[in-house]
Design an enzyme around this catalytic site. Structure first.
Site, PDB file in Angstrom:
ATOM      1  N   TYR A   1      -3.695 -10.380   3.372  1.00 24.88           N
ATOM      2  CA  TYR A   1      -3.997  -8.732   3.773  1.00 24.88           C
ATOM      3  C   TYR A   1      -3.622  -8.480   5.159  1.00 24.88           C
ATOM      4  CZ  TYR A   1      -6.001  -8.157  -0.834  1.00 24.88           C
ATOM      5  OH  TYR A   1      -6.371  -8.309  -2.298  1.00 24.88           O
TER       6      TYR A   1
ATOM      7  N   ASP B   1       0.829  -1.119   0.134  1.00 20.39           N
ATOM      8  CA  ASP B   1       0.122  -0.018   0.003  1.00 20.39           C
ATOM      9  C   ASP B   1       0.774   1.332   0.309  1.00 20.39           C
ATOM     10  OD1 ASP B   1      -2.438  -1.490   0.043  1.00 20.39           O
ATOM     11  OD2 ASP B   1      -2.465  -1.492   2.156  1.00 20.39           O
TER      12      ASP B   1
ATOM     13  N   TYR C   1       6.214  -9.206   7.659  1.00 18.72           N
ATOM     14  CA  TYR C   1       5.942  -7.982   7.876  1.00 18.72           C
ATOM     15  C   TYR C   1       6.098  -7.396   9.256  1.00 18.72           C
ATOM     16  CZ  TYR C   1       2.725  -8.613   3.868  1.00 18.72           C
ATOM     17  OH  TYR C   1       2.036  -8.876   2.420  1.00 18.72           O
TER      18      TYR C   1
END
Length: 417
Positions: A380, A243, A311
């Site tokens: 996600y 993003d 992440y």
């Protein structure tokens, strides 16, 4: 040369009223007459039949319309003119041609009538042009890795009122540069986004740039590469994307940059890397740049069970949590995730099953913790944390029993085959 071959050749010459060039005559007997090329085969057949040598005249060859004379006398100059005009540099090429239907149909008609099973005229035309260019230019034919396709269009040669009936076009093959990028600040998209209001045409809202955001990971690299290659345009192919508000850290995300119609192919990627670093001013970095093959742009986009992402997420909770609460996160393993609300306008609405491979969490304060999470590609993370109104199941919010949101997100590793 036996009598059967000579008899058949004599009938062919008679069928064309004697107007058949040595290329077209020799080609029809290429499977049974020795010779260094079809032209030489045709000459041998005429000698064996005690015929006069073929010379181009007003009648022209009934098959090819003396197109091989045009190759010898005109095509090289036309190709050189095009190279000079475009200022294109290349080492390898292949040849293609477009012929009038009158020629291809006549060639096939003769093959059918006399039962010839030999190559079509188009292949010989391509070969003769290739030989001509190889002997006069410094470049060579390479069918596996051509820099340029030389396309010669003869379709207008029957129109005598046209000054330049033969056209030459150079189709320049793209170059592909592979590497990994790091996005060091938030607020930059991976690729150029057209302005939502004007759709890229330019308006007051986008300051007439046609762009929603002034720069992107793609543009900070491609502008420099396009300058060095004098290319027409660039296309960025990433191994997924993050993003706009997410940084890409660690070893970076794999990508392939495609440069279309590069006039200059020999570029110093190390020098370009340094120039891009200065141009990007600490916003992005591009690592391990190297030339690659066309197939690589598709390979890096293909997900597989072997691909993964790691992440770092800064998570904020609505209620207080304790260190021992974070242990519950280990129950997150197989996630059923419906297409998130925020991307549902552009992604198919379906449920995807993804795997969480590992989680490490550290409490920062009573409502905040940092989470390092390794997942199968395509999960996600923001929705895994928030639950996205129950569309991600299970979720961080569910197992902690309090609403949680992702306050910051960084990609720190992208694994790929």
């Amino acid at each position: 040369m036996n009598q059967e071959i000579l008899s058949k050749a004599e009938k062919l010459i008679e069928y064309t009223n004697g107007n058949i060039c040595n290329h077209c005559l020799g080609r029809k007997f290429s499977d049974c007459v020795e010779g260094n090329g079809n032209k030489e085969r045709g000459e041998k057949i005429r000698e064996a039949l005690n015929l006069e040598p073929y010379t181009a005249n007003e009648e022209k060859c009934a098959v090819c319309h003396d197109i091989f004379e045009d190759i010898d006398n005109k095509v090289l100059d036309l190709v050189n003119e095009k190279i000079e005009f475009l200022k294109v540099e290349f080492d390898t090429f292949i040849v293609g041609c477009k012929l009038p239907k009158e020629i291809t149909e006549k060639d096939q008609e003769i093959s059918d009538k006399f039962d010839f099973d030999v190559e079509i005229i188009k292949r010989e035309v391509n070969r003769e042009i290739g030989k001509l260019l190889e002997s006069n230019l410094e470049q060579s034919v390479n069918f596996d890795k051509e820099d340029v396709l030389v396309m010669v269009d003869f379709r207008r040669i029957f129109k005598e009122d046209i000054e330049n009936p033969i056209k030459v076009r150079l189709q320049i093959s793209p170059i592909f540069i592979e590497g990994r990028y790091r996005k060091l600040i938030r607020g930059i998209p991976q690729t150029k986004w057209p302005c939502r209001k004007c759709k890229g045409r330019g308006c007051e809202e986008c300051n007439f740039t046609g762009k929603q955001y002034p720069e992107s990971v793609e543009e900070l690299l491609s502008e420099i590469v396009l300058k060095h290659t004098n290319g027409y345009e660039a296309k960025f192919h990433g191994a997924g994307r993050e993003d706009i508000d997410v940084r890409m850290l660690g070893t970076g995300r794999p990508f392939v940059l495609e440069i279309k119609e590069p006039k200059i192919r020999k570029i110093d990627l190390e020098k370009i890397s340094e120039e891009v670093k200065e141009f990007a001013k600490g916003k992005t970095e591009y690592l391990n740049l190297k030339f690659t093959e066309r197939k690589r742009k598709a390979e890096i986009k293909v997900s597989s069970p072997d691909t993964y992402k790691v992440y770092r997420a800064l998570v904020k909770c609505e209620d207080d949590i304790k260190e021992e609460d974070l242990d519950k996160l280990q129950s997150l393993h197989i996630i059923q995730q419906r297409t998130p609300i925020r991307v549902s306008h552009r992604r198919a609405d379906k449920i995807r099953q993804k795997e969480v491979k590992s989680i490490e969490a550290e409490l920062i304060d009573s409502k905040t913790f940092e989470m390092i999470i390794k997942t199968e590609g395509g999960l996600y993370i923001k929705e895994l944390i928030s639950s996205d109104k129950g569309r991600s199941n299970p979720s961080v919010s569910e197992v902690l029993g309090t609403q949680a949101i992702c306050a910051e997100l960084d990609v720190i590793e992208v694994g790929i085959k």
